[in-house]
Scaffold this motif. Structure first.
Motif, PDB file in Angstrom:
ATOM      1  N   MET A   1      73.767  -2.008  57.605  1.00 59.90           N
ATOM      2  CA  MET A   1      72.931  -1.333  58.767  1.00 59.90           C
ATOM      3  C   MET A   1      72.728  -0.005  58.620  1.00 59.90           C
ATOM      4  O   MET A   1      73.606   0.941  58.016  1.00 59.90           O
ATOM      5  N   SER A   2      71.547   0.163  59.021  1.00 58.69           N
ATOM      6  CA  SER A   2      71.010   1.617  58.825  1.00 58.69           C
ATOM      7  C   SER A   2      70.990   2.413  60.043  1.00 58.69           C
ATOM      8  O   SER A   2      70.740   1.646  61.135  1.00 58.69           O
ATOM      9  N   SER A   3      70.972   3.596  60.029  1.00 57.57           N
ATOM     10  CA  SER A   3      70.828   4.470  61.119  1.00 57.57           C
ATOM     11  C   SER A   3      69.697   5.143  61.670  1.00 57.57           C
ATOM     12  O   SER A   3      69.423   5.158  62.673  1.00 57.57           O
ATOM     13  N   SER A   4      68.516   4.769  60.589  1.00 59.07           N
ATOM     14  CA  SER A   4      67.087   5.098  60.996  1.00 59.07           C
ATOM     15  C   SER A   4      66.004   4.132  60.542  1.00 59.07           C
ATOM     16  O   SER A   4      66.082   3.739  59.403  1.00 59.07           O
ATOM     17  N   VAL A   5      65.289   3.804  61.422  1.00 60.35           N
ATOM     18  CA  VAL A   5      64.328   2.801  61.040  1.00 60.35           C
ATOM     19  C   VAL A   5      63.182   3.645  60.178  1.00 60.35           C
ATOM     20  O   VAL A   5      62.795   3.030  59.158  1.00 60.35           O
ATOM     21  N   TYR A   6      62.732   4.959  60.476  1.00 59.46           N
ATOM     22  CA  TYR A   6      61.993   5.630  59.830  1.00 59.46           C
ATOM     23  C   TYR A   6      62.594   5.885  58.265  1.00 59.46           C
ATOM     24  O   TYR A   6      61.733   5.685  57.347  1.00 59.46           O
ATOM     25  N   LEU A   7      63.808   6.059  58.174  1.00 56.76           N
ATOM     26  CA  LEU A   7      64.200   6.143  56.942  1.00 56.76           C
ATOM     27  C   LEU A   7      64.261   4.759  55.761  1.00 56.76           C
ATOM     28  O   LEU A   7      63.768   4.888  54.864  1.00 56.76           O
ATOM     29  N   GLN A   9      61.987   2.528  56.257  1.00 56.67           N
ATOM     30  CA  GLN A   9      60.290   2.316  56.080  1.00 56.67           C
ATOM     31  C   GLN A   9      60.366   3.559  54.951  1.00 56.67           C
ATOM     32  O   GLN A   9      59.339   3.433  54.010  1.00 56.67           O
ATOM     33  N   LEU A  10      60.602   4.780  54.829  1.00 55.76           N
ATOM     34  CA  LEU A  10      60.293   5.558  53.916  1.00 55.76           C
ATOM     35  C   LEU A  10      60.879   4.954  52.446  1.00 55.76           C
ATOM     36  O   LEU A  10      59.919   5.084  51.596  1.00 55.76           O
ATOM     37  N   ALA A  13      58.483   2.597  51.470  1.00 54.45           N
ATOM     38  CA  ALA A  13      57.167   3.004  50.982  1.00 54.45           C
ATOM     39  C   ALA A  13      57.161   3.648  49.801  1.00 54.45           C
ATOM     40  O   ALA A  13      56.413   3.573  48.736  1.00 54.45           O
ATOM     41  N   ARG A  27      67.548   8.089  46.647  1.00 51.04           N
ATOM     42  CA  ARG A  27      68.033   9.378  46.473  1.00 51.04           C
ATOM     43  C   ARG A  27      66.644  10.535  46.645  1.00 51.04           C
ATOM     44  O   ARG A  27      66.894  11.571  47.153  1.00 51.04           O
ATOM     45  N   TYR A  30      66.607  10.849  50.620  1.00 57.39           N
ATOM     46  CA  TYR A  30      67.639  11.821  50.989  1.00 57.39           C
ATOM     47  C   TYR A  30      67.500  13.332  50.620  1.00 57.39           C
ATOM     48  O   TYR A  30      67.643  14.172  51.370  1.00 57.39           O
ATOM     49  N   LEU A  33      64.581  14.942  52.950  1.00 55.81           N
ATOM     50  CA  LEU A  33      65.177  14.945  54.262  1.00 55.81           C
ATOM     51  C   LEU A  33      66.161  16.149  54.228  1.00 55.81           C
ATOM     52  O   LEU A  33      66.247  17.027  55.185  1.00 55.81           O
TER      53      LEU A  33
END
Lengths: 200, 200
Positions: A1-7, A9-10, A13, A27, A30, A33
């Protein structure tokens, strides 16, 4: 499970970049960010600008910011009469890094490959023939890759140059500096012997 | 000499990514320009969105799309009573990949390091104390890195948990699966022996 959809997607991409897999992408994500948000936003802006604005120079087919590229616009290079034919824009960069060539380029963006549907038109050879016919060129330097396809492409281009009676040359194949004879392949060594030069 | 200012800027900007030097950056730039313009533009858009929208979850300090993160919002995880303290968001991802933990997290974004001015406030330990005081947590799992700084940080946090009489545990150190004893360092092997378990 991830905490962020944007993350998610990043990380996905970022993997469009060759050599960047899921681990490297995570890597990088993170790092941007955590510590480099401003530089990351700068990258996003530069990437968008570059991909939207870079086009092919109508003269040499290298990447340009629109219209003729900086190399083609250079009067000294234009007046040199030299034209170096390479397969890719990266090859131009490699020759430029060597720092000893001050002529113009012509970028094929590949090599002849009938199986893949890449013929003379795809490599812009009509444009090259035009340049050769203009009389501006005194020497055409063949710098395609020393592969079967590269050599075949060079032969084809040589025929074009001969038609216009333009002087032809080809970059030397041989033992690279810092290499040793033992680790060089047979074909290279054979070429190196065949192309030996008088030594004073 | 380069043919395009945009290209130079792109190669420069790509190097903000850790592990990407000038050569990799050039390879990536050419690959995006040659064959993947649409995906590259997509990357630019996603990168901008992510860096502008990802913030810290007010509850666990992990990355979130705004407000509480998906993990903190998860009712099952909330009701588990478990809280796992890690140093970085990447550590959360690592634990999630293991796929056996279904509690919440608390992300420190570093470890105690007085020399660098990183104290309890910088790691959000006031927030952690608040969570521990709320009575929601039945077990606090220490999963900081097994380094000097990580262990010191774990000790500090353990003191906070003891004050609130929250049960404490620490992830095991030992020989990794697929490793062999010969290549494991002495300290890990010592820990592995000390933490040996009954074997039926």
């Amino acid at each position: 499970m991830s905490s962020s959809v944007y993350l998610d997607q990043l990380i996905e991409a970022l993997q469009v970049q060759p050599g960047i897999g899921p681990r490297s992408a995570a890597r990088i994500a993170y790092a941007l960010l955590d510590r480099r948000r401003a530089e990351g936003l700068q990258l996003a802006a530069v990437l968008k600008d570059a991909l939207q604005h870079i086009e092919l120079c109508p003269c040499c087919r290298n990447y340009s910011d629109g219209g003729e590229c900086a190399i083609c616009r250079n009067v000294k290079r234009r007046s040199s009469g030299l034209l170096c034919v390479v397969e890719t824009p990266a090859d131009v960069q490699a020759v430029e890094s060597a720092g000893t060539y001050f002529g113009r380029y012509f970028v094929l963006h590949g090599h002849l490959s009938p199986i893949d549907g890449i013929g003379a038109a795809e490599l812009g050879l009509d444009k090259l023939a035009e340049i050769l016919a203009s009389g501006e060129i005194t020497e055409l330097i063949l710098a395609t890759n020393p592969t079967v396809e590269g050599e075949a492409t060079a032969s084809y281009i040589a025929a074009l140059a001969r038609k216009q009676q333009v002087k032809l040359s080809k970059i030397a194949s041989g033992v690279p500096f810092g290499g040793n004879l033992e680790s060089v392949d047979e074909q290279t060594l054979a070429a190196s012997l065949e192309q030996r030069r008088p030594f004073a």
